[in-house]
Design a protein around this motif. Structure first.
Motif, mmCIF file in Angstrom:
data_model
loop_
_atom_site.group_PDB
_atom_site.id
_atom_site.type_symbol
_atom_site.label_atom_id
_atom_site.label_comp_id
_atom_site.label_asym_id
_atom_site.label_seq_id
_atom_site.Cartn_x
_atom_site.Cartn_y
_atom_site.Cartn_z
ATOM 1 N N UNK A 199 -82.666 -87.190 -8.777
ATOM 2 C CA UNK A 199 -81.362 -86.933 -8.165
ATOM 3 C C UNK A 199 -80.436 -86.378 -9.226
ATOM 4 N N UNK A 200 -80.162 -85.082 -9.148
ATOM 5 C CA UNK A 200 -79.313 -84.443 -10.151
ATOM 6 C C UNK A 200 -78.743 -83.141 -9.613
ATOM 7 N N UNK A 201 -77.521 -82.847 -9.999
ATOM 8 C CA UNK A 201 -76.903 -81.587 -9.626
ATOM 9 C C UNK A 201 -76.904 -80.585 -10.781
ATOM 10 N N UNK A 202 -77.469 -80.982 -11.919
ATOM 11 C CA UNK A 202 -77.510 -80.114 -13.090
ATOM 12 C C UNK A 202 -78.626 -79.095 -12.928
ATOM 13 N N UNK A 203 -78.327 -77.818 -13.166
ATOM 14 C CA UNK A 203 -79.351 -76.780 -13.022
ATOM 15 C C UNK A 203 -79.701 -76.113 -14.352
ATOM 16 N N UNK A 204 -79.310 -76.748 -15.466
ATOM 17 C CA UNK A 204 -79.593 -76.166 -16.776
ATOM 18 C C UNK A 204 -81.078 -76.189 -17.093
ATOM 19 N N UNK A 205 -81.592 -75.148 -17.769
ATOM 20 C CA UNK A 205 -82.966 -75.196 -18.274
ATOM 21 C C UNK A 205 -83.048 -76.111 -19.488
ATOM 22 N N UNK A 206 -84.240 -76.297 -20.021
ATOM 23 C CA UNK A 206 -84.403 -77.169 -21.180
ATOM 24 C C UNK A 206 -83.829 -76.537 -22.444
ATOM 25 N N UNK A 207 -84.062 -75.239 -22.639
ATOM 26 C CA UNK A 207 -83.785 -74.583 -23.911
ATOM 27 C C UNK A 207 -82.752 -73.465 -23.777
ATOM 28 N N UNK A 208 -82.245 -73.011 -24.924
ATOM 29 C CA UNK A 208 -81.368 -71.852 -24.946
ATOM 30 C C UNK A 208 -79.897 -72.199 -24.878
ATOM 31 N N UNK A 210 -77.881 -72.359 -22.474
ATOM 32 C CA UNK A 210 -77.512 -73.260 -21.370
ATOM 33 C C UNK A 210 -78.390 -74.512 -21.367
ATOM 34 N N UNK A 211 -79.126 -74.735 -22.437
ATOM 35 C CA UNK A 211 -80.085 -75.828 -22.479
ATOM 36 C C UNK A 211 -79.476 -77.174 -22.815
ATOM 37 N N UNK A 212 -80.354 -78.187 -22.851
ATOM 38 C CA UNK A 212 -79.918 -79.566 -23.029
ATOM 39 C C UNK A 212 -79.186 -79.789 -24.342
ATOM 40 N N UNK A 213 -79.696 -79.236 -25.440
ATOM 41 C CA UNK A 213 -79.078 -79.467 -26.746
ATOM 42 C C UNK A 213 -77.767 -78.711 -26.878
ATOM 43 N N UNK A 214 -77.763 -77.423 -26.530
ATOM 44 C CA UNK A 214 -76.582 -76.591 -26.741
ATOM 45 C C UNK A 214 -75.402 -77.035 -25.897
ATOM 46 N N UNK A 215 -75.651 -77.370 -24.633
ATOM 47 C CA UNK A 215 -74.556 -77.682 -23.709
ATOM 48 C C UNK A 215 -74.110 -79.140 -23.828
ATOM 49 N N UNK A 216 -75.071 -80.057 -23.893
ATOM 50 C CA UNK A 216 -74.728 -81.473 -23.808
ATOM 51 C C UNK A 216 -74.812 -82.218 -25.133
ATOM 52 N N UNK A 217 -75.489 -81.622 -26.139
ATOM 53 C CA UNK A 217 -75.600 -82.288 -27.423
ATOM 54 C C UNK A 217 -74.271 -82.660 -28.054
ATOM 55 N N UNK A 248 -95.818 -74.552 -17.435
ATOM 56 C CA UNK A 248 -94.561 -74.527 -18.169
ATOM 57 C C UNK A 248 -93.398 -74.695 -17.199
ATOM 58 N N UNK A 249 -92.597 -75.738 -17.427
ATOM 59 C CA UNK A 249 -91.451 -75.982 -16.540
ATOM 60 C C UNK A 249 -90.130 -75.943 -17.302
ATOM 61 N N UNK A 250 -90.160 -75.509 -18.556
ATOM 62 C CA UNK A 250 -88.956 -75.560 -19.383
ATOM 63 C C UNK A 250 -87.812 -74.730 -18.816
ATOM 64 N N UNK A 251 -88.140 -73.655 -18.099
ATOM 65 C CA UNK A 251 -87.102 -72.796 -17.539
ATOM 66 C C UNK A 251 -86.684 -73.198 -16.134
ATOM 67 N N UNK A 252 -87.308 -74.224 -15.576
ATOM 68 C CA UNK A 252 -86.961 -74.647 -14.220
ATOM 69 C C UNK A 252 -85.539 -75.197 -14.177
ATOM 70 N N UNK A 253 -84.777 -74.876 -13.133
ATOM 71 C CA UNK A 253 -83.442 -75.465 -13.000
ATOM 72 C C UNK A 253 -83.536 -76.992 -13.008
#
Length: 388
Positions: A199-208, A210-217, A248-253
């Motif tokens: 259950x999530x409304x976040x559509x960011x990919x893992x990397x890049x 818009x990814x987890x580290x850059x946006x939320x780190x 590979x699912x790293x780019x999945x929303x």
């Protein structure tokens, strides 16, 4: 003032459904619902009121499910920096609802986030909760993502479920996203598996960018150097996972949700990611509650631009529209025009700041103000029945 009517329903039919999300920092969703219901009942004791607190998968999801009749359970789990915390989850039959923030959230850090905690924080406690629920009979897990302290790609969650993440010398990696830079092998032979819906409304990919580290780190204490280190760790995790799993699912929303826990759920648990509010409304059988209703009250702490991107009030309004039930929204503050809400099915909106301009008073006295607001709503939209 707009008079709301529901499709083909008569104005004098049915009950009022009160289905708000939490007012963050002030009241839980069940508390908001209780105060709104109290105000409505005081103004119109002849009209039945049904409370259905809701959530979007983030903080407060477990509270909402317990209010809807799920059993609230607690267990000791690994906190985000190895500290032991007591975390709650909800169960009903063979279905469990788990909130990542309960075990692995920023609020579970013993102190403020730092660069060190950003590198080492783990999602292991979330895996502890899943394991406990499965051992307790769960055959399906709804996993709410939001408010995480970790950027470990869900590696900690997997290790708590029995996976082993090893370096080139066959040694188990320590917790945290930074350690993933040394990942060589993922051993899944002992990992517990269970069907998971995220259950999530976040559509960011893992990397890049818009990814987890850059946006939320940065929200978790990471500076520029730490963000780069976490990005390298997540990239290595994705590379090894692709090699081991063959996909590979790293780019999945949504792969970047909750510091990459979305990635682990997608890649290793075969999860589907869906809007949190949709899942929660299904879990509480909201459609059945709407049957015969005359009005729905929903809302959250702040009605703003984020609300329009699938937050709880919009999900409630969409469900109510299908049943031809009109919807009003309440909030602590309203930062968008009422006209911006109407295309989403919300006929009118009220805020605590309408009756108390001081935001601090609104926060500290939200319960009483909500009851006053509910009385005003009754006068505007329900007392008109008396003259018909």
């Amino acid at each position: 003032m707009i008079q709301v009517r529901g499709g083909n329903k008569g104005w004098n039919e049915g009950h009022v459904v009160v289905a708000p999300d939490k007012f963050k920092g002030s009241l839980t969703a069940p508390e908001v619902a209780a105060h709104l219901a109290a105000g409505l009942r005081q103004a119109r004791p002849d009209i039945p009121v049904v409370t259905v607190p809701v959530a979007d998968g983030g903080d407060g999801t477990v509270d909402a499910m317990v209010a809807a009749g799920y059993a609230g359970l607690q267990t000791a789990v690994t906190g985000p920096v190895g500290n032991r915390v007591v975390a709650s989850f909800a169960m009903k039959g063979e279905s469990a609802v788990i909130e990542l923030a309960e075990a692995s959230g920023l609020r579970r850090l013993p102190d403020q986030p730092t660069s060190a905690t950003a590198l080492a924080a783990t999602s292991a406690g979330t895996g502890d909760l899943i394991r406990t629920a499965v051992l307790g009979g769960a055959r399906r897990v709804v996993l709410g993502l939001g408010g995480s302290a970790c950027t470990d790609g869900g590696a900690g969650m997997l290790t708590a479920l029995g996976a082993r993440l090893l370096d080139a010398d066959g040694r188990v990696l320590p917790p945290g996203g930074a350690a993933l830079q040394r990942l060589e092998t993922i051993d899944l032979t002992g990992m517990m598996r269970v069907p998971v819906v995220v259950a999530s409304d976040v559509d960011n990919p893992l990397l890049g960018a818009r990814g987890a580290a850059a946006v939320y780190g940065p929200q978790k204490g990471a500076g520029t150097a730490e963000v780069a280190e976490l990005e390298r760790g997540l990239a290595r995790f994705a590379e090894v996972a692709r090699r081991e799993l063959g996909h590979d699912v790293a780019d999945r929303p949504g792969a970047g949700a909750a510091g990459g826990v979305g990635f682990a759920a997608l890649a290793f648990l075969g999860a589907n990611i869906r809007p949190g509010i949709e899942i929660i409304l299904e879990q509480v059988d909201f459609d059945a509650t709407l049957a015969g209703a005359r009005l729905v009250l929903t809302g959250e702490g702040s009605l703003d631009e984020q609300t329009l991107h699938g937050k709880a009030p919009i999900g409630v309004a969409r469900a109510a529209a299908k049943a031809e039930v009109p919807v009003l929204a309440v909030s602590g503050r309203r930062l968008i025009e009422r006209s911006e809400l109407r295309p989403y099915g919300i006929a009118d909106a009220y805020a605590l700041t309408d009756i108390e301009p001081d935001p601090e008073v609104c926060m500290s006295n939200a319960g009483d103000l909500l009851e006053q607001l509910a009385t005003r709503i009754a006068a505007d939209h329900l007392d008109r029945e008396l003259s018909r």
